[in-house]
Design a protein around this motif. Structure first.
Motif, mmCIF file in Angstrom:
data_model
loop_
_atom_site.group_PDB
_atom_site.id
_atom_site.type_symbol
_atom_site.label_atom_id
_atom_site.label_comp_id
_atom_site.label_asym_id
_atom_site.label_seq_id
_atom_site.Cartn_x
_atom_site.Cartn_y
_atom_site.Cartn_z
ATOM 1 N N LYS A 56 32.087 43.170 21.993
ATOM 2 C CA LYS A 56 30.950 43.513 22.279
ATOM 3 C C LYS A 56 31.213 43.032 24.261
ATOM 4 C CE LYS A 56 28.332 42.722 18.728
ATOM 5 N NZ LYS A 56 27.235 42.007 17.725
ATOM 6 N N ALA A 57 31.676 42.898 24.456
ATOM 7 C CA ALA A 57 31.493 42.418 25.943
ATOM 8 C C ALA A 57 32.620 43.569 26.998
ATOM 9 C CB ALA A 57 32.907 41.100 26.529
ATOM 10 N N ASN A 58 32.076 43.661 27.767
ATOM 11 C CA ASN A 58 32.067 44.844 28.875
ATOM 12 C C ASN A 58 32.971 44.293 30.045
ATOM 13 O OD1 ASN A 58 33.128 47.426 29.484
ATOM 14 N ND2 ASN A 58 31.799 48.546 27.952
ATOM 15 N N GLN A 59 33.227 44.619 30.895
ATOM 16 C CA GLN A 59 33.946 43.927 31.767
ATOM 17 C C GLN A 59 32.970 44.724 33.409
ATOM 18 O OE1 GLN A 59 38.074 43.561 32.950
ATOM 19 N NE2 GLN A 59 38.328 45.285 31.605
ATOM 20 N N PHE A 66 25.160 46.687 40.206
ATOM 21 C CA PHE A 66 26.387 46.170 39.669
ATOM 22 C C PHE A 66 25.850 44.339 39.342
ATOM 23 C CE2 PHE A 66 28.676 48.685 42.644
ATOM 24 C CZ PHE A 66 29.771 48.885 41.676
ATOM 25 N N SER A 67 26.320 43.928 38.748
ATOM 26 C CA SER A 67 26.677 42.374 38.364
ATOM 27 C C SER A 67 27.370 41.920 39.270
ATOM 28 C CB SER A 67 26.701 41.734 37.297
ATOM 29 O OG SER A 67 28.031 42.509 36.743
ATOM 30 N N ARG A 68 27.602 40.228 38.452
ATOM 31 C CA ARG A 68 28.345 39.586 39.444
ATOM 32 C C ARG A 68 30.137 40.411 40.241
ATOM 33 N NH1 ARG A 68 30.111 37.387 43.537
ATOM 34 N NH2 ARG A 68 30.706 35.264 43.570
ATOM 35 N N VAL A 69 30.192 40.864 41.582
ATOM 36 C CA VAL A 69 31.198 41.599 41.679
ATOM 37 C C VAL A 69 31.500 41.188 43.171
ATOM 38 C CG1 VAL A 69 31.110 43.681 40.453
ATOM 39 C CG2 VAL A 69 30.046 44.054 42.840
ATOM 40 N N GLY A 70 32.764 41.335 44.015
ATOM 41 C CA GLY A 70 33.887 40.261 44.516
ATOM 42 C C GLY A 70 33.997 41.200 46.019
ATOM 43 N N ILE A 74 39.712 37.401 24.802
ATOM 44 C CA ILE A 74 38.247 37.425 24.050
ATOM 45 C C ILE A 74 38.724 37.467 22.324
ATOM 46 C CG2 ILE A 74 36.135 38.016 23.297
ATOM 47 C CD1 ILE A 74 36.143 38.712 26.444
ATOM 48 N N ALA A 75 39.436 38.285 21.769
ATOM 49 C CA ALA A 75 40.055 38.413 20.789
ATOM 50 C C ALA A 75 41.083 37.131 20.370
ATOM 51 C CB ALA A 75 40.819 39.703 19.815
ATOM 52 N N SER A 89 31.107 38.045 32.062
ATOM 53 C CA SER A 89 31.958 38.454 30.400
ATOM 54 C C SER A 89 32.648 37.737 29.430
ATOM 55 C CB SER A 89 31.387 39.692 30.863
ATOM 56 O OG SER A 89 32.005 40.464 31.235
ATOM 57 N N HIS A 90 33.812 37.211 30.422
ATOM 58 C CA HIS A 90 35.024 36.833 29.844
ATOM 59 C C HIS A 90 34.430 35.223 29.443
ATOM 60 C CE1 HIS A 90 39.409 35.795 29.440
ATOM 61 N NE2 HIS A 90 39.160 37.010 28.724
#
Lengths: 763, 86
Positions: free
Chosen positions: A604-607, A425-429, A538-539, A705-706
């Motif tokens: 390219k970004a993913n959550q 996991f990256s940054r999760v809450g 993002i778009a 990532s956003h």
């Protein structure tokens, strides 16, 4: 990315009125059933009365002879698909199966399976014509549960399905046909050593019913096969581009020959991604040269579209004396329905995602049964998994006499935790949602009263990124036409427009968002996976930045200053000796140069995934087994809440659906595999009488990532409710419910069983 | 060197080992190097120039990675079942 408390936004975090609100509340918004075209014919679909049967023959001659009938179609009108797999935006699909699901080829695999279709001058003639179609069936024994389907010698649904371990294509050539389409296995650490260290072990088996998403608007499609070979489709869909591709692939025509116009959508929740009607309407249109509209009735929606799977889950957890989870084992078998494709892989990946467990094993099976092919329902596969694992977690807490909140905080996944399926996991809450519940007024107020109990449960869903496109055109009056390809289900026109407005420093009311057809905007993946506010957002941010670059360049020309001396901030352009607001500048630029059109794409970004923790108080009637929800609080890591009202709405909607799934909803099948409750009178969705005000707590842990920290919010709120309610029932009535739904008769049976001597109730 | 976690079905190529290491600046290059080390594994992962249907890649915690995505030194690559959303 800094915490949101340190950031200041002008638009993000406010609650503007949604752009499409007036049309929707006044009934002027156009849905698929509203489509009217010159020469429009009415289509109707003949559906199988059998859950499992071979089709010996179909005679359509009498129907074709009925006055007012313009065409009849069967699977013979569909092109052969061979055995190819096609990537359709949110996963690959076996085209032979998809084609056979649209119109049955040689077998029907569930009651309601489409067999033939008619186009007529009106719906009454079309329905009369259906009665004249003669289908000679050879009934076969239906297989309705995963347990039956996995048994040796079970009747086989598909002779081209073999058990396939993920990534092992050679197995296809080596294996015999089976109802088990896929077998997943994930391992971490050493399971035997883990359980050897455990002082407390709990193992339970859970049974899950098939449930439907329950969207109010039925599936619909209108198709026109033009004289030049192009096909136009108007429909209710979560993804116009995947609908276009599915339709084109099923008809075996170039994808660019199909244009899909997404109409307003009355709910989807994952159930409006697969196509059912557009190819059928298109074939009928090709035969007649006229547009054809088909609208499902409610029974067809239940019986012939994709519900979410029932199945069986076994969970075994081990904790040491201190309350640390040291081992976990799970076995999941989900109904795929008629053709492979249940979300059991996702269920396997979610089941232990809330916990940092050093030793774990998860095994999953995708199993074909004689029910409609299953589809996603918010966080597909995760709600079932959460029901099982959270119930066992609570039983561990009970054994250890540990507070469930403290236990979860002690074992919670956080940044750096490795999931059983591998990724870290990256940054999760999750921890923050647990803390938010712990700090809530609800948590600090005991439920009180007899027959009352409280339950807490957490849930996880991945959320996805995928691809989106946006274009933005600045008008001479300084208003912006924002064109996007994401059908708007939950207010995303506004959440996208808000990100655009924030980036460009203009009022959101000056942005006019529109959802376009597939010829009028760049490729955009489905409105699903909690992705639109993230990825289409993002778009939109990219489109705004593109316009900002153009504005700076044009202002430099206009003012005759170097571009690096021009600065655009908060909607105001400045340069030495010059200053203009966005609108002032645009008015001048409109007179002096080419149009201002921006574009933005994402992909390219993913959550980073989303977690939720819910707290519920219930009261169980000891005389009837009826469960009343008294109070419900849902804390969720939402990243950054772009429009807090819509985030709260998603949470409340997900919880409402989760409560229905927990307490009442299920497909009732008779012994012939026929659904007996295919109406909203008998398939009981929760109403306002069943639900209290659901209190959302928005926990904002920005997703790095956003650009604004957005995290998808639409799916994870459905994960915890069944588990939280089961836990609350256990506290209120002393019975552990291991079967969904926990309808009054089942709760009552459990209460009565508990009172009998020698009962085996696990509590 | 990237660290590639192989699912059970592919560990027959690596003698039962997982994770394994491979070189490459993109996901595609890593898998090409993996195929040099464990011949045949590429055919299990690729259908033509795409990933096999039903599979999904993760680079680190980034789910849904693509073949041309860049891979940093010590990045982890995971081969997972594809997931859909609701």
């Amino acid at each position: 990315m800094p915490d949101n408390a340190q950031r200041s936004y002008k638009v993000i975090g406010t609650r503007p009125i949604r752009h499409d609100g007036v049309d929707k509340v006044t009934g002027r918004a156009k849905y698929g059933a509203d489509v009217m075209l010159t020469g429009l014919l009415a289509g109707a679909v003949l559906r199988s009365p059998h859950a499992h049967a071979r089709i010996r023959s179909i005679d359509t001659s009498a129907a074709e002879a009925l006055p007012g009938v313009r065409a009849v179609a069967t699977a013979r009108d569909l092109p052969d698909q061979g055995s190819r797999m096609v990537e359709l935006g949110e996963g690959s699909v076996n085209m032979r199966h998809l084609s056979a699901n649209v119109l049955a080829h040689d077998k029907v695999l569930y009651k309601g399976h489409a067999v033939a279709a008619v186009a007529a001058d009106n719906i009454h003639i079309a329905q009369e014509a259906l009665k004249l179609i003669r289908v000679d069936y050879e009934p076969l024994p239906p297989v309705m549960t995963v347990t039956e389907a996995m048994r040796a010698g079970a009747p086989l649904l598909n002779d081209d399905v073999v058990t396939q371990p993920a990534g092992n294509a050679e197995a296809l050539a080596e294996s015999k046909p089976s109802n088990v389409a896929k077998h997943f296995l994930f391992e971490k650490g050493n399971l035997d050593e883990g359980f050897a260290r455990a002082k407390h072990v709990v193992e339970r088996e859970f049974h899950l019913a098939t449930v439907h998403q329950g969207y109010i608007e039925p599936h619909n499609a209108t198709a026109l096969w033009h004289a030049d070979g192009k096909v136009s489709v108007w429909m209710s869909t979560q993804g116009s581009f995947t609908a276009r591709q599915q339709t084109a692939e099923l008809l075996r025509i170039p994808v660019s020959d199909v244009k899909v116009t997404p109409m307003e959508i009355g709910g989807g929740f994952g159930g409006k991604i697969s196509v059912y009607l557009p190819p059928v309407a298109a074939i009928l249109s090709r035969k007649t040269g006229r547009p054809v509209k088909i609208v499902m009735d409610r029974a067809a929606v239940f019986e012939a579209t994709g519900p979410t799977p029932g199945g069986v889950i076994r969970v075994k957890l081990g904790a040491d004396e201190s309350g640390k989870l040291v081992a976990a084992d799970a076995w999941l078998a989900y109904e795929a329905g008629a053709y492979p494709g249940s979300p059991v892989g996702a269920g396997c990946m979610c089941i232990f995602a809330c916990y940092d467990i050093p030793n774990a094993r998860v095994e999953g099976f995708d199993v074909c049964v004689n029910k409609p092919r299953t589809n996603a329902y918010r966080a597909p596969g995760s709600t079932q998994a959460a029901f099982a694992v959270e119930t066992v977690v609570d039983e561990i807490c009970q054994r250890l006499k540990l507070d469930p909140l403290e236990f979860r905080l002690k074992n919670a996944s956080s940044e750096g935790t490795r999931r059983v399926d591998g990724p870290v996991f990256s940054r999760v809450g999750l921890v923050e949602t647990l803390q938010a519940i712990g700090n809530s007024e609800h948590y600090k107020s005991p439920p009180g009263g007899p027959n009352r109990g409280r339950g807490m449960a957490s849930g996880f869903w991945f959320n996805v990124g995928l691809k989106s496109s946006v274009t933005a055109t600045i008008g001479c009056d300084g208003k912006v036409a924002l064109v996007e390809g994401s059908p708007d289900i939950g207010g995303t026109r506004t959440s996208i427009a808000m990100q655009f407005a924030e980036t460009l420093g203009i009022p959101v009311e000056d942005v006019h968002p529109a959802v376009a057809d597939t010829d009028s905007v760049g490729y955009t993946d489905v409105t699903g996976g909690s992705r639109v506010t993230f990825s289409t957002g993002i778009a939109a941010v990219e489109a705004a930045r593109d316009l900002e670059r153009q504005l700076v360049s044009r202002a430099a020309e206009l003012w005759n200053v170097p571009a690096d001396q021009v600065c655009y901030t908060n909607g105001v352009m400045t340069a030495p000796g010059h200053k203009a607001t966005f609108k002032e500048l645009v008015a001048e630029l409109h007179e002096t140069g080419e149009p201002l059109v921006g574009r933005g794409t994402s992909g390219k970004a993913n959550q980073a995934g989303a977690f939720a923790t819910h707290l519920v108080d219930v009261e169980v009637d000891p005389e009837t087994g009826k469960v009343q929800i008294l109070r419900y609080t849902a804390a969720q890591d939402v990243g950054t809440a772009i429009h807090p009202s819509y985030v709260e709405g998603q949470i409340q909607g997900g919880v409402g659906q989760g409560i229905g799934w927990a307490l009442n909803e299920e497909y009732w099948y008779d012994d012939r595999g026929s659904m007996r409750n295919a109406t909203f009178l008998d398939y009981r969705l929760p109403t306002c009488y069943d639900l209290p005000m659901i209190e959302p707590i928005l926990v904002e842990v920005p997703d790095p990532s956003h650009p604004y920290g957005v995290r998808g919010v639409g799916e994870v709120p459905i994960c915890p409710p069944p588990a939280a309610i089961a836990i609350a029932i256990a506290q209120a009535a002393g019975v552990r419910m291991t079967e969904l739904p926990m309808a009054p008769h089942k709760v009552m049976a459990a209460i009565l069983a508990k009172s009998r001597p020698g009962n085996g109730q696990p509590h | 060197m990237a660290v590639v976690y192989l699912p059970k079905a592919l560990q027959m190529f690596s003698g039962g080992n997982s994770p394994v290491v491979a070189r490459g600046k993109t996901v595609r290059e890593v898998f090409e190097d993996l195929d040099q080390q464990y011949p045949g594994i590429r055919d299990r992962l690729f259908a033509g120039s795409s990933i096999q249907p039903g599979l999904m890649l993760a680079v680190g915690s980034r789910m849904g990675a693509r073949l041309l995505d860049s891979v940093d030194e010590d990045d982890e690559i995971h081969i997972l079942p594809a997931i859909g959303g609701g």
